[in-house]
Structure formats: C-alpha cells, structure tokens
Design a protein around this motif. Sequence first.
Motif, PDB file in Angstrom:
ATOM      1  N   ARG A  62     -43.443   4.595   7.398  1.00  0.00           N
ATOM      2  CA  ARG A  62     -43.314   6.061   7.438  1.00  0.00           C
ATOM      3  C   ARG A  62     -44.607   6.722   7.926  1.00  0.00           C
ATOM      4  N   PRO A  89     -45.811   6.354  16.481  1.00  0.00           N
ATOM      5  CA  PRO A  89     -44.491   5.709  16.450  1.00  0.00           C
ATOM      6  C   PRO A  89     -44.322   4.599  17.478  1.00  0.00           C
ATOM      7  N   LYS A 146     -36.906   8.857   7.001  1.00  0.00           N
ATOM      8  CA  LYS A 146     -36.214   7.629   7.402  1.00  0.00           C
ATOM      9  C   LYS A 146     -36.056   6.700   6.199  1.00  0.00           C
ATOM     10  N   ASN A 167     -44.523   8.403  11.359  1.00  0.00           N
ATOM     11  CA  ASN A 167     -44.376   9.821  11.019  1.00  0.00           C
ATOM     12  C   ASN A 167     -42.900  10.166  10.816  1.00  0.00           C
ATOM     13  N   THR A 168     -42.210   9.259  10.106  1.00  0.00           N
ATOM     14  CA  THR A 168     -40.775   9.422   9.852  1.00  0.00           C
ATOM     15  C   THR A 168     -40.550   9.394   8.341  1.00  0.00           C
TER      16      THR A 168
END
Length: 193
Positions: free
Chosen positions: A43, A89, A51, A47-48
């Motif tokens: 994460r 990412p 998710k 930068n998720t």
Amino acid sequence: MSKYDVFELVTYLRKCPDSFLKPSVFFSKEGIESIALVCDTYRIVGNTFLKRDFNIPADASLKAITDNHWRAIHISAWLLCHSDFRNAPVIEDKLYFFWFEELRNASAYVKFNDWIADDERAEEMVRLLLNCCEIIPNGENYDEAADKLSSINSADRHKVLKESYEAHERIMNIKREMAEKKAREAANTYGRE
C-alpha cells in the motif's frame, strides 16, 4: 539527497527498529503479522490504501518460508518505507519477486540480523531491491550497478566457494589416486624382484 542513493539507503536500512526484527506470527505468538506488514508495504509503495488484494504466496507456500526469510522480509519492509520508494506504483509488481525469490535465495546464506549489522549485507539488500525493481542507483550506470551487486551477492559467493571446494576435492582425489597407483606399482615391482 538524490533519489536511490545507495549510501543513503544503506544508512536508512541500518537504522531498522528492533520491532521489525521480531519473528513472524508463523513462528511466535508475539511475532509480527507478516502478511499484514507485506500488504501495508504494498500500500505504501503503490499508494493504494484502499486496495485489498495483493500478490502474496498461497497458504502452502507461506508455511515453507523460514523464520530467517520472514525476518529479512520484515527488514526489507522497513527499507521500503524510505521516501524513495513511497508512492512508486511502478515497482509494486516487482516486490513479489524480490521478497519471495531473491530474498529467499539470499536468506539461505545471510542471518537476518546481518542485513542491518553488516555494511556489505545491508548494501546487498539495497542493491537486490534496486535490481529487482529495475532501478539504477544514483551515480551509476547499468554495468556498474550489476558489477557491484555481483561482487557482494551472497548466493553467488556461496556458489563460487562451493565450486572452488569441489574443484579442490577433485584435485585431492586425483592426487590420492595417483599416490595409491604409484604405491601399487612400487609394490608390484618389489614383489617381482
């Protein structure tokens, strides 16, 4: 400082807090929730934060991971918290290979605490990560980076030592066989006289 500076990353890695050195919950009830740490690291890197599905091994494969390997993964999660890796990412897909292939191979020859206690092993982890993520360190070109990683790679060094030992053993066996043959020939000559 420049992005992906090896010296800066090694310095950061060597400051790894003791909390990252704990065993995995797979080995100790008071250990680190390794899967949660891996997912949180995904994460941070990608930068998720919303998710939920990440590339982790199946349950059967997770049980095959040794304590030393898990602790190396924990230490590498600390490294991946460095600002150079946050919100990147493009490298998220490459972390699986780093954690569960390259780091597994290296962990067979490196005790987990050496990743932070030994300068060369810390540099090896940094360079392994950068190599797996296809990142060339600041101030180096592709060939320099590959050469430096090759010169400190624990798995490669072990392979060279093993081959050297095996070659030495073959030479000693040949010498022993030659000495035995010479002794037999001398005994046969003596017996004929």
